[in-house]
Motif scaffolding. Sequence first.
Motif, short mmCIF file in Angstrom:
data_model
loop_
_atom_site.label_atom_id
_atom_site.label_comp_id
_atom_site.label_asym_id
_atom_site.label_seq_id
_atom_site.Cartn_x
_atom_site.Cartn_y
_atom_site.Cartn_z
N ILE A 55 40.26 69.35 9.48
CA ILE A 55 39.91 70.75 9.76
C ILE A 55 39.81 71.52 8.45
O ILE A 55 38.88 72.28 8.22
N LEU A 56 40.78 71.27 7.60
CA LEU A 56 40.80 71.98 6.32
C LEU A 56 39.53 71.69 5.54
O LEU A 56 38.87 72.60 5.03
N SER A 57 39.15 70.42 5.50
CA SER A 57 37.95 70.13 4.72
C SER A 57 36.72 70.70 5.42
O SER A 57 35.80 71.17 4.76
N SER A 58 36.72 70.73 6.78
CA SER A 58 35.56 71.35 7.46
C SER A 58 35.53 72.84 7.16
O SER A 58 34.47 73.40 6.92
N LEU A 59 36.72 73.46 7.18
CA LEU A 59 36.75 74.90 6.92
C LEU A 59 36.24 75.20 5.53
O LEU A 59 35.45 76.11 5.32
N LEU A 60 36.69 74.37 4.58
CA LEU A 60 36.25 74.60 3.21
C LEU A 60 34.74 74.47 3.12
O LEU A 60 34.05 75.25 2.49
N THR A 61 34.20 73.46 3.83
CA THR A 61 32.76 73.25 3.77
C THR A 61 32.03 74.37 4.49
O THR A 61 31.08 74.93 3.97
N THR A 62 32.54 74.74 5.71
CA THR A 62 31.79 75.75 6.47
C THR A 62 31.85 77.09 5.77
O THR A 62 30.86 77.79 5.69
N THR A 63 33.02 77.44 5.24
CA THR A 63 33.09 78.78 4.67
C THR A 63 32.33 78.85 3.36
O THR A 63 31.81 79.88 3.00
#
Length: 708
Positions: A411-419
């Motif tokens: 999730i953290l890496s997705s959040l970093l990517t999405t944001t």
Amino acid sequence: MPSVVIAGAGLVGALNACFFAQKGWDVSVYEFRRDIRTMKHVQGRSINLALSQRGKSALEAVGLKEYIVNQGVPLYARLIHNKDGKTYNRQPYGKPGEHIVSINRRHLNEVMITQAEKSPNVKFFFEHKVKSVDYDKKQAEHEEFHVEADLILACDGAYSAVRRSLMTIPRFDFSQEYIEHGYVELNIMANNNEFAFEENVFHLWPRGHFTLIALANRDKTFTVTIFAPFTEFEKHMSTTEDVLSFFEENFPDAYQLLGKEHIADTFNRVKPQSLVSIKCSPHSFFDNLVLMGDAAHAMVPFYGQGMNCGFEDCLVFSETLEEQGNDIANAVQVYSERRVNDAHTINDLAMYNYEELKDLVNRNSYKLRKKFDSIMNSIFPKSWIPLYSMVTFTRIPYSEVIERRKKQDKILSSLLTTTSTFALIGAPHVYFSVMPSVVIAGGGLVGAVNACFFGQRGWKVTVYESRPDPRDSCLEHGKSINLALGCRAIGALELIGLKERVIEMGVPIREKLRYQGKKEGVFEKVQTLNEGDFPGEFIVSVQYILTINRHRLSQLLVSEAVKYNNVKFLFNCKATKFDLNSETLLVETPDGLVTVDGDLILACDGAHSSIRKSLLKVARFNFSQKYCDIGYIDLSVNIQDSRELKLGVHNSWRTDGVILVALVNKNQTLTVSMFANFSVFEEYFSTPEDSVQFFKTKIPVVYGMMGE
Ligand SMILES: Cc1cc2nc3c(=O)[nH]c(=O)nc-3n(C[C@H](O)[C@H](O)[C@H](O)COP(=O)(O)OP(=O)(O)OC[C@H]3O[C@@H](n4cnc5c(N)ncnc54)[C@H](O)[C@@H]3O)c2cc1C
């Protein structure tokens, strides 16, 4: 009653004796050493141990938790000592109040032996060494005689003789790994009968490839342990001179308190001890033998979980036995299936934690992650628990702990990517399976924007809305027909990719005209909106206020949100209450009352929020509400032409205590909003005739456009 033979009266063996004493079984414990209660000095490992939730739960099951915990020293945080010997950095373990307890190993062991021995059905045989297991007879074998039992528990520690005798059994997997680091224990004495350091913290001196720790004891001393590679011990700590300068340079504050003599004396007497990590599978054999504690899974001590995991073994086995209706053969097998994976996981985590203790705690990336985890935990207390807290403050199976951590990382890496790049927008299915869930109470404007936001990020979104689907009706009764969107709202719409669509639908207001003259129908231009009027310009650049029909905006948001497969709107479903005990939402659906739960619950149920109402009794929740004396009426009419009032202009009148705002809409309608004190409404608008008269005489332009 059935009988159990326990090999080893160490921590895990003694606790098992308590468990089976309680069950009323015939218990025989064979311990290689003398009874430690009669010994002046007990040779062996660490003087104190950190007890955490798993260990506490097991002690609770045998009625010893409170007593033992009260004998310990609670530790609430790590206190990291910098190399200057003067400055510190405090890292709390978990939420306020969460702590581990420093316990004296010997005292703990003695208490458990004494407790077990209180039962007449328990016998301890000290100075009795178990040699091996005789496969064919399935009995524990003593040096001089064979012993038989319905159940055999091998709790004879990391160098288990029982386990050794099983090595040739086909498909018994075994691995042992000595790490290149060893340890030496020292002591800091009480200072005038007071603790020499702060006692309620875990003291840590991380120095890259070696580290020093100190845990307080009840007698106001500290047990200090240095962990370092054997090569480091040889190179820098093999002569008195070397070891003193090594301590002075690396741990100056501890050096002062330990004292030169004590350091020199300890290193002259004691050789660094080794640390071993042991994994094996299965943990059970035949249909009556189980390896437990270090005999099954000795681990390096860096997570403070060896004993805790061993204690949890006892609890899990006891639970499994009960669950299997005391069928020993089944319980033994089920237990091993349950426990092997967990044991392997904590073994690996313990190895990893050494990196943390000796080095990572000082790194910014580690501190940042810790901060992030703690923020996420405050938002999602159930689903986002930091790794250390899951291991230490819960009984979540270790293997599940690691799965959850992997999800968090993902999730953290997705959040970093999405944001940062929005790269994953539009492909939520890629990571949907691991995404958390959000329940939204209220599918109005804010609820629907949230649904788009979380939908876009792949979360599982469920929205409960008390009204019918806005897409099924063309008129909404209720609040204002038009809304003015400023840059904050437009900024949020941009985040969910709807800015352009909404701008297209709305009418930009670039000018404000206020009627001020005495002569009816005369307007004075008072303001033209420009960039400077929009604080927060950096969010999104709009140089006007946008008016938009509330109902059409609502329709658009819902339509866009449900385009995501992971978003569900349930209309005619009213979220009535947040249940404080179960932390769930109660929803009234057409089929009855249901309870719903999510990793995150967003209450967007408006000014009269039922959810907020149910939180009113939460301590320290401040709340006030005040109705003002002003009411409003919205009117909307079709108009033939808008010559008098122009599109894109905010027209307002102020007369006789009434404020009237009129906006021309794109679809040839005029929306008029009137604001006035309730007494003014009564004075001028209590009958239709009075109302007509008011418009006719006071605001003839609007009267002319609206008609009677
Ligand atoms: C430096 C250090 C610090 C630690 N700190 C922590 C901590 O903070 N928190 C934590 O949870 N864990 C900690 N541990 C781990 C913890 O000490 C062990 O996991 C725990 O002691 C395991 O208990 P056990 O009963 O399985 O084994 P042991 O405590 O080793 O007990 C085994 C018993 O079996 C007896 N025995 C051995 N062979 C035989 C035989 N052949 N016949 C009969 N009896 C026999 C032994 O004499 C002993 O009494 C630490 C370990 C070390 C080395």
